[in-house]
Write an enzyme that holds these catalytic residues in place. Structure first.
Site, PDB file in Angstrom:
ATOM      1  N   HIS A   5       1.503   4.314  -2.998  1.00 42.11           N
ATOM      2  CA  HIS A   5       1.369   5.768  -2.935  1.00 42.11           C
ATOM      3  C   HIS A   5       2.369   6.416  -3.893  1.00 42.11           C
ATOM      4  CE1 HIS A   5      -1.635   6.564   0.081  1.00 42.11           C
ATOM      5  NE2 HIS A   5      -1.021   5.799   0.988  1.00 42.11           N
ATOM      6  N   HIS A  31       0.838  -1.200   0.000  1.00 37.93           N
ATOM      7  CA  HIS A  31       0.000   0.000   0.000  1.00 37.93           C
ATOM      8  C   HIS A  31       0.880   1.262   0.000  1.00 37.93           C
ATOM      9  CE1 HIS A  31      -3.371   2.683   1.113  1.00 37.93           C
ATOM     10  NE2 HIS A  31      -2.467   3.260   1.895  1.00 37.93           N
ATOM     11  N   GLU A  32       1.887   1.284   0.854  1.00 38.70           N
ATOM     12  CA  GLU A  32       2.744   2.471   0.936  1.00 38.70           C
ATOM     13  C   GLU A  32       3.546   2.654  -0.347  1.00 38.70           C
ATOM     14  OE1 GLU A  32       2.137   4.640   3.109  1.00 38.70           O
ATOM     15  OE2 GLU A  32       0.893   3.338   4.340  1.00 38.70           O
TER      16      GLU A  32
END
Length: 171
Positions: A145, A141-142
């Site tokens: 980004h 998820h990070e």
């Protein structure tokens, strides 16, 4: 060491955005095999946490490369080997980062060639503490980004809409 062309993974327990030294180093033949007992506190297995996050981020970099997130598309690499884009921007990974708890975050500029930093935190519940570095969903998820901000113009700024779009794209 856990520092390659597209990922620089290290502990940052003192929250200064600099690697805590020494870095994990392979024993022999690039084998990174460190003790891990998740029943213990995270400070007993920092090297294992760094190696895990280093592996996951290299894996996702390589899969996204196959899908077209390459040098010309703005991927995260120190050296782009003359294949387009701007180099000098590996993903910086702060494992067991001391600047927070119970979460993770991505910070970075959006342009190719600029730094991106992922800070993974330790959770203060349950006991023993949970280490975000071992949560693949959080790690991906990070990283996403950075991917979203490189590929989707307009996810900048601090508007509620921009933040919601950024979180949704990263999921």
């Amino acid at each position: 060491e856990t520092m390659g062309n597209n990922v620089d993974a290290h502990l940052d327990r003192d929250a200064d955005n600099q690697p805590d030294l020494p870095r994990p180093t392979a024993v022999t033949n690039r084998v990174f095999d460190f003790p891990l007992d998740l029943a213990e506190e995270p400070d007993t297995y920092g090297d294992a946490a760094v190696v895990q996050l280093f592996y996951w981020n290299n894996w996702v970099h390589d899969r996204l490369y196959q899908l077209g997130f390459d040098e010309a598309a703005g991927n995260f690499q120190t050296d782009n080997f003359g294949l387009g884009g701007v180099g000098g921007d590996p993903m910086l990974l702060d494992c067991q980062d001391g600047s927070g708890t119970n979460n993770a975050n991505w910070n970075g500029e959006h342009a190719d060639g600029t730094d991106s930093r992922v800070q993974m935190y330790v959770f203060d519940r349950p006991v023993p503490h949970r280490d975000g570095d071992f949560d693949g969903d959080m790690a991906y998820h990070e990283y996403a980004h950075g991917l979203a901000h490189r590929l989707v113009p307009g996810l900048t700024g601090f508007t509620d809409t921009g933040r919601c779009l950024g979180e949704g794209c990263s999921d």
